[in-house]
Each structure stands twice: as C-alpha cells, then as structure tokens.
Design a protein around this motif. Sequence first.
Motif, mmCIF file in Angstrom:
data_model
loop_
_atom_site.group_PDB
_atom_site.id
_atom_site.type_symbol
_atom_site.label_atom_id
_atom_site.label_comp_id
_atom_site.label_asym_id
_atom_site.label_seq_id
_atom_site.Cartn_x
_atom_site.Cartn_y
_atom_site.Cartn_z
ATOM 1 N N LEU A 117 43.333 48.198 43.795
ATOM 2 C CA LEU A 117 43.506 47.279 43.033
ATOM 3 C C LEU A 117 45.128 47.407 42.881
ATOM 4 O O LEU A 117 46.016 46.449 42.989
ATOM 5 C CB LEU A 117 43.132 46.752 41.582
ATOM 6 N N THR A 118 45.284 48.431 41.756
ATOM 7 C CA THR A 118 46.260 48.764 41.386
ATOM 8 C C THR A 118 47.230 49.190 41.869
ATOM 9 O O THR A 118 48.166 48.956 42.698
ATOM 10 C CB THR A 118 46.248 49.926 40.477
ATOM 11 N N THR A 119 46.782 50.195 43.700
ATOM 12 C CA THR A 119 48.016 50.047 44.706
ATOM 13 C C THR A 119 48.387 49.160 45.703
ATOM 14 O O THR A 119 48.986 48.960 45.326
ATOM 15 C CB THR A 119 47.113 51.061 45.631
ATOM 16 N N HIS A 120 47.189 48.022 45.807
ATOM 17 C CA HIS A 120 47.414 46.661 45.770
ATOM 18 C C HIS A 120 48.972 45.911 44.967
ATOM 19 O O HIS A 120 49.575 45.544 45.686
ATOM 20 C CB HIS A 120 46.515 45.634 46.043
ATOM 21 N N ILE A 121 49.037 45.997 44.013
ATOM 22 C CA ILE A 121 49.954 45.047 43.508
ATOM 23 C C ILE A 121 50.641 45.400 43.256
ATOM 24 O O ILE A 121 52.316 45.140 43.694
ATOM 25 C CB ILE A 121 49.408 45.223 42.428
ATOM 26 N N ARG A 122 50.892 47.062 43.701
ATOM 27 C CA ARG A 122 52.648 47.692 43.608
ATOM 28 C C ARG A 122 52.662 48.428 45.335
ATOM 29 O O ARG A 122 53.390 47.963 45.662
ATOM 30 C CB ARG A 122 51.729 49.895 43.541
ATOM 31 N N THR A 123 52.268 47.826 46.293
ATOM 32 C CA THR A 123 52.496 46.975 47.495
ATOM 33 C C THR A 123 53.252 45.582 47.838
ATOM 34 O O THR A 123 54.273 46.136 47.693
ATOM 35 C CB THR A 123 51.296 47.604 48.292
ATOM 36 N N THR A 124 52.060 44.678 46.684
ATOM 37 C CA THR A 124 52.806 43.813 47.156
ATOM 38 C C THR A 124 53.487 43.015 46.186
ATOM 39 O O THR A 124 54.397 42.445 45.995
ATOM 40 C CB THR A 124 51.400 42.855 47.660
ATOM 41 N N GLY A 125 53.363 43.487 45.104
ATOM 42 C CA GLY A 125 53.793 43.166 43.855
ATOM 43 C C GLY A 125 53.578 42.329 42.628
ATOM 44 O O GLY A 125 51.516 41.514 43.331
ATOM 45 N N SER A 126 53.854 42.373 41.887
ATOM 46 C CA SER A 126 52.538 41.650 40.722
ATOM 47 C C SER A 126 52.728 40.236 41.342
ATOM 48 O O SER A 126 53.700 39.273 41.065
ATOM 49 C CB SER A 126 53.285 41.626 39.201
ATOM 50 N N GLN A 127 51.527 39.348 40.851
ATOM 51 C CA GLN A 127 51.331 38.384 41.226
ATOM 52 C C GLN A 127 50.631 37.541 40.472
ATOM 53 O O GLN A 127 49.843 37.568 39.638
ATOM 54 C CB GLN A 127 50.778 37.935 42.789
ATOM 55 N N MET A 128 50.205 35.970 40.257
ATOM 56 C CA MET A 128 49.344 35.253 39.428
ATOM 57 C C MET A 128 47.302 35.805 39.536
ATOM 58 O O MET A 128 47.889 35.900 41.660
ATOM 59 C CB MET A 128 49.483 33.882 39.785
ATOM 60 N N ALA A 129 46.994 35.321 40.156
ATOM 61 C CA ALA A 129 45.679 35.986 39.504
ATOM 62 C C ALA A 129 44.423 35.162 39.212
ATOM 63 O O ALA A 129 44.588 34.409 37.977
ATOM 64 C CB ALA A 129 45.151 37.455 39.602
ATOM 65 N N ILE A 130 43.460 34.731 39.475
ATOM 66 C CA ILE A 130 42.216 34.252 39.419
ATOM 67 C C ILE A 130 41.013 34.828 38.968
ATOM 68 O O ILE A 130 40.562 35.691 39.674
ATOM 69 C CB ILE A 130 41.987 33.021 40.008
ATOM 70 N N ILE A 131 39.936 34.960 38.060
ATOM 71 C CA ILE A 131 39.389 35.792 37.689
ATOM 72 C C ILE A 131 38.144 34.178 37.368
ATOM 73 O O ILE A 131 38.373 33.099 37.250
ATOM 74 C CB ILE A 131 38.919 36.094 36.461
ATOM 75 N N SER A 132 37.452 34.199 38.296
ATOM 76 C CA SER A 132 36.251 32.860 38.456
ATOM 77 C C SER A 132 34.415 33.311 38.805
ATOM 78 O O SER A 132 34.438 34.058 39.525
ATOM 79 C CB SER A 132 36.983 32.065 39.351
#
Length: 356
Positions: A117-132
């Motif tokens: 997940l961290t690798t994904h955030i580093r690649t795409t940038g911080s963004q909004m997210a939802i826990i559902s």
Amino acid sequence: MQKYLTLADGSQWIGTAIGARTLEVAGQIVFNTGMSGYQETLTDPSYLNQLITFTYPLIGNYGIDPTVSQATTIGAQAIIVHELADFSDHQTSRQSLASFLTLNHVAGIAGIDTRDLTTHIRTTGSQMAIISNTPVSDFDAKLATLPLKQLLPQPLPLNQVHTGKTHIVVLDFGEKSAITAELIKRGCAVTVLPATTSLKVISAYHPDGILLSNGPGDPTAHAQVLPTIRQLAKHYPLAGICLGHQLIALAYGAQTYQLPFGHHSLNHPVQSCVDGTVMMTAQNHDYAIDPASLTTTPLQVTYTELNDGSVEGLRLPHTAVMSVQFHPEAHPGPQEAGQFFDKFLTMIQQEAVANA
C-alpha cells in the motif's frame, strides 16, 4: 468481520476490522514509517481526518500509556496495519491499542500488506480513501456520505500561572502537548491561546515571545491570521513549528505547495545552511514552502531536507523571527532537534537585552 479499503484511483485492499469495527470513514491516506510512536501519532492533531498506514509490520505491542497522548482526542480517522498485536507488554501500558481505538471510536483495518500500500501511495501520490463494510462501487457517492471531523479546541493546560522566567504565548493551530512540555522543561511559563487571537488580546498577557504551533491541513486556509503574524513579528520574538513555519512564510509573501505523499516519519535528515551539520528529525506535514517563491521575500532558508530538498527552516534577517518545518519536540523520535527551543529562548534573551 471483513473491511474494505478503497482509494480514489479505484485500487482496493481487503482486511479485517479493528477498533470501531462497523464504523465507515473517509479521509486522506498517508503512511508513517516510524517503528514506534503509534499512540503519539494517532493523538497528534496534525493527523486530523487522515487514514494512517503504519509500514512497520506489528503495531500495538507495547500498549497505551495515558501520559504520552498529544491531545485529549484522536483526530485521525482510522489506522491501517499489517498486524495488530493481541497483547501489550510494557510497564507503562494501561490498555491495549485495540481497546484504545474502540473506546475512542476510531475505525481500523488489519491484515493489509501495508508495504504494498505504501509503495502504491509513493507512486500515485496521497489521495482520498474510504474504509467501508462492503465493496465501494461509486467512490464519489460513498465519499459524500462520510463526514469529516472538526478540529476541536483543546482544554487549556494547567500551566497557566506565570511562574517561569520567560513567558511564551503559544497560538494553537492544533498544538501537540509535547511542545508545551519542552518549553516548561526549560523554565518557561506558557499560555495557550486560540490561533485567531488578536494582537491586542495577546499583548494583554505580556508575553516575552510568541510561538505558532503545528496543525493540520492546508496553510492557505489560515489567510485571516497572516496580518496578525506580521504585527506580532514587529512587537515580539516570533517562532513557528510545522504549520506555524508555513504561516510565517505565507505572511511574508512566499507560497506553499502540496507534497506528493507528505513527510510522516521519525528519520528525516535535515541539513543546516549555516554550518552544514546534519540532524535526524521527526516530521508530519503534507505541505511545504515553494523555494522559488522565497526569492521575492526577505526570508532566508536555514535548513533543508536532504531527501527532497524541501525548505525546513527560515529566519527573517535583522529581526527575532525563526521557524522550522520539522518537529523539534520529537515525542517520540530523535532528540537533537530540540536545540530549536534553546535557540528560540536565546533569541528572546538577546532581544530583551537589545531593547533594555
């Protein structure tokens, strides 16, 4: 109970509910690479409305110590971990992290590959997210149903009696209690006032110096306080930490920008522009000062971050104004940056002598 983590770009991870198990939340997703300090992180007001991903695999193993919380409430929306410890083994622990989350009505998800997940955030940038509780098919529609928290004023600390040699007024934009503690440890009397307090009201407290605290969010949202900051700088020694640092920059005409995925860790190397020395620092911010915009201001850079070159410190020449982007109170974290408070108090003393 299964829980679903969905990012604005459509990527999804499935894990197990922890904390307030049925609660659904939304916020900006960030990652923190610290190996310790999960309690201080959760209670740091600068994490307001963020979903905090901890990259260290096991979180919660030393429990919760009620004396180290940085605020009386948890501003973070949720915690994301690979594994939540089902035990806590430390002499200061008074409850488990799991019960701490439940009692404070904070959602969480475990069983996530947090490094992926961290690798994904580093690649795409911080963004909004939802826990559902169920898979999200329409991100924007679901996001609209999940309210964000508001930053609540913290109760004034008990250290309002002016018994210290130096009286500091802290303007509270979302202050960590460790900042006040560092000033008290150095013999200061501290008065914490709301961020929007006027110069007239502040002056009635007869401070020796002013400190602009840390806090969450976009610094440009505080445009109404910039004139007061410029006024304060004319009358008192002035310092800023994190958000306070950014506000001093804005007050003198600089600009800020949002970092791709922010600085949230205990191991950021910062170099002095004066003597070249390097120290490790704790950091927690999503915005930084545009260095190019400083060329049209009277401000000078005093520290830079060695990983990405971002501006980590400022001073206003020939005045008693200084600021740092990192967190010198570092609770927990490296302690060497605490020299900031010593420099601030020295600056106050020198200003008092010069004006005597």
